[in-house]
Enzyme design. Sequence first.
Site, PDB file in Angstrom:
ATOM      1  N   GLY A 253       0.830  -1.194   0.000  1.00 27.08           N
ATOM      2  CA  GLY A 253       0.000   0.000   0.000  1.00 27.08           C
ATOM      3  C   GLY A 253       0.860   1.237   0.000  1.00 27.08           C
ATOM      4  N   GLY A 254       0.231   2.376   0.272  1.00 24.61           N
ATOM      5  CA  GLY A 254       0.944   3.626   0.204  1.00 24.61           C
ATOM      6  C   GLY A 254       2.079   3.742   1.195  1.00 24.61           C
ATOM      7  N   PHE A 255       2.013   3.016   2.324  1.00 31.35           N
ATOM      8  CA  PHE A 255       3.041   3.133   3.336  1.00 31.35           C
ATOM      9  C   PHE A 255       4.037   1.981   3.324  1.00 31.35           C
ATOM     10  CE2 PHE A 255       0.242   6.197   5.481  1.00 31.35           C
ATOM     11  CZ  PHE A 255       1.177   7.158   5.781  1.00 31.35           C
TER      12      PHE A 255
ATOM     13  N   VAL B 217       2.286  -5.421   2.961  1.00 28.28           N
ATOM     14  CA  VAL B 217       1.240  -5.997   3.799  1.00 28.28           C
ATOM     15  C   VAL B 217       1.402  -7.517   3.815  1.00 28.28           C
ATOM     16  CG1 VAL B 217      -1.247  -6.164   4.213  1.00 28.28           C
ATOM     17  CG2 VAL B 217      -0.295  -4.113   3.114  1.00 28.28           C
TER      18      VAL B 217
ATOM     19  N   LYS C 229       0.440  -4.385   8.331  1.00 28.55           N
ATOM     20  CA  LYS C 229       0.866  -3.353   7.377  1.00 28.55           C
ATOM     21  C   LYS C 229       2.154  -2.739   7.902  1.00 28.55           C
ATOM     22  CE  LYS C 229      -0.985   0.717   5.024  1.00 28.55           C
ATOM     23  NZ  LYS C 229      -2.144   1.627   4.949  1.00 28.55           N
TER      24      LYS C 229
ATOM     25  N   ASP D 140      -8.427   8.958  -0.509  1.00 23.36           N
ATOM     26  CA  ASP D 140      -7.874   8.002  -1.475  1.00 23.36           C
ATOM     27  C   ASP D 140      -8.918   6.920  -1.771  1.00 23.36           C
ATOM     28  OD1 ASP D 140      -5.971   7.133  -3.237  1.00 23.36           O
ATOM     29  OD2 ASP D 140      -4.841   5.976  -1.763  1.00 23.36           O
TER      30      ASP D 140
END
Length: 449
Positions: free
Chosen positions: A24-26, A29, A44, A153
Site C-alpha cells: 500500500g501507500g506506506f 502488507v 501493514k 484516497d
Amino acid sequence: MALLSGERIDNDHLGENWEWIGAGGFGDVYKTRHKSLGLDMAIKLVRQDPRSIMPKEKALYEEASHMDKASFDFVLRIYGIYQGCPPVKGLSMQQGIVIEFMERGSIETLQNALFDREAGKAIPPPWPLAFRLAHHVALGMNFLHSIGLLHQDLKPGNVLLNDDLNAKLGDFGLSRVSASILNSDEAAVGGTKKYTPPEAFDLNYKPVRSFDIYSYGILLWSIFAGEEPYPGADYERVVLRIPKGDRPNCEGLCQKDVEGLKALVDLMRKCWDTEPSKRPIFSEIHKVTDSVFTKHKKDIRHAVNEVLQKLDSPTSGQHSRLRVASSRTSTTPDEPISVDVVDNPACPSQQTSVSAGTKCLTVEDKAKFVDDKMPDLVQDTEQVMDIIDEVRHMFHKEAYSTIKAEKTPQEKMRALYDGPFRSAGEVLKAAFYDALKKRAPELMRKLDG
C-alpha cells in the site's frame, strides 16, 4: 480493541508463517494468524518514503489513530500496533499496524478476477452486488465525514471485501482531520489522480468533504463498469483533462434497463460536478443507494453465490494467476499495477516455476538473478520497452506509460526497479527474466557468462 490505550502486538502474539499479500501507500502488507484469538490478520509494515517530511513513526500513529477513531461496520478494523522483527527474510526491526484481514481482497481484486481475458473486456459484478457495494461505501463514508475524517484516497483498491463480499473502507494513509471542521492548515492533498477532483489540482487547494464525494462518483462508475476509468489515458493527460471537465463515459450505463440504475447514474454525475458546492453530501447519498439496493436485496444472495462460484472455480483467474497490488514511488503515478503468473505446464510439480531453457527455474531463482544483475541490467539493457511488451499484460496502462515516458533505457530500467519491481517483487522479476531471454539473448549470455 482499544488501540490508543496502548495495545501492542509483537511476535509472541503472532504465528511464524507470514504471507506477503500486497503493498500500500506506506509499505508491504503480510497475512498471519493471531495465536490466542485464532484469527487471520493483516500486518501493514511501514517503510519510510524518502520524499516525505513526516517520520514514518508519526505517519504510522496518525493512520492508526484515524482507524481507531473510525470503528464502524463498514470501515476496516484495527487491532493494534506491531513492533518486532518479522519472520521474513531480509527484514529487520519493523513497526506496523495490525488490521482486519479481508479474505476477498478489494473491489480492484474482484474486477481483475471477473475480467474476461479471452474477450478482452471487463465484466462488472451482478447488479444486486454492485448496488450493495455502492451502498456499503456510502455508509462508511457517511460515518467518516460525520466524525470529521476525510479519506482522500477512495478507489477500488481501497474498498476491501470479506468472504461474503461485504465492503469495508481501508487504507487511511492519506486521511486527514476534515479541514471543513477544524479549519486546519495541515490538511494535505492526496489521492489517486483518476479519482481526484479538478479543484485539487490547484497547488493551493486544501481538501474538504467534497474531495471524497467526487472520488465516490468516479468509484461508482468503476463499480458499475467493472474497470478503471479513462482506459488508455496516460498520467499527464488525466491531469490535464479532468480540470477541463472530462469524466467517464456514461452512455453504456444509460442504455441498460436496470431498476434504479438511472438514479445512481444521476447521483454519480452530481458527485463529480465541477462545482464542489453542487455535490451532494453522504447523508443524502446513502439514502439514494439504500433505496436502490432495497429494490434488489431479494436477489443479493444469488448474486454473491454466483460471483463466489466464479472466484472459486478451478478455471478462475484467482487459481491460475497471482495478482499483486503495488504502491507508487516518485517514478510512477499513484496507480496500482497488476501482476499475473500463469501456471506452467512444463513444471507440473512446481506451479510457481517457469520454464527457462532446458530446465525449470523457480520464481525465486529468476528474481534473484534480476536482483543480482541490477547494475548490469540498468547499464546494458537497450530494448527495455520490447522486453516489457512481452509482459505488458501485467501492468496497468498508466504504469506502462510512465516507464515508457522516461527518455533513456537506463532511466526506464531505474523506473522499473524503483517502482513495480520494488513492490511487486519476485513474480514480476521472474516474468521479466523470461522476457529477457526471449528478447535479449545476447545480453543474457553475457550476464550468464
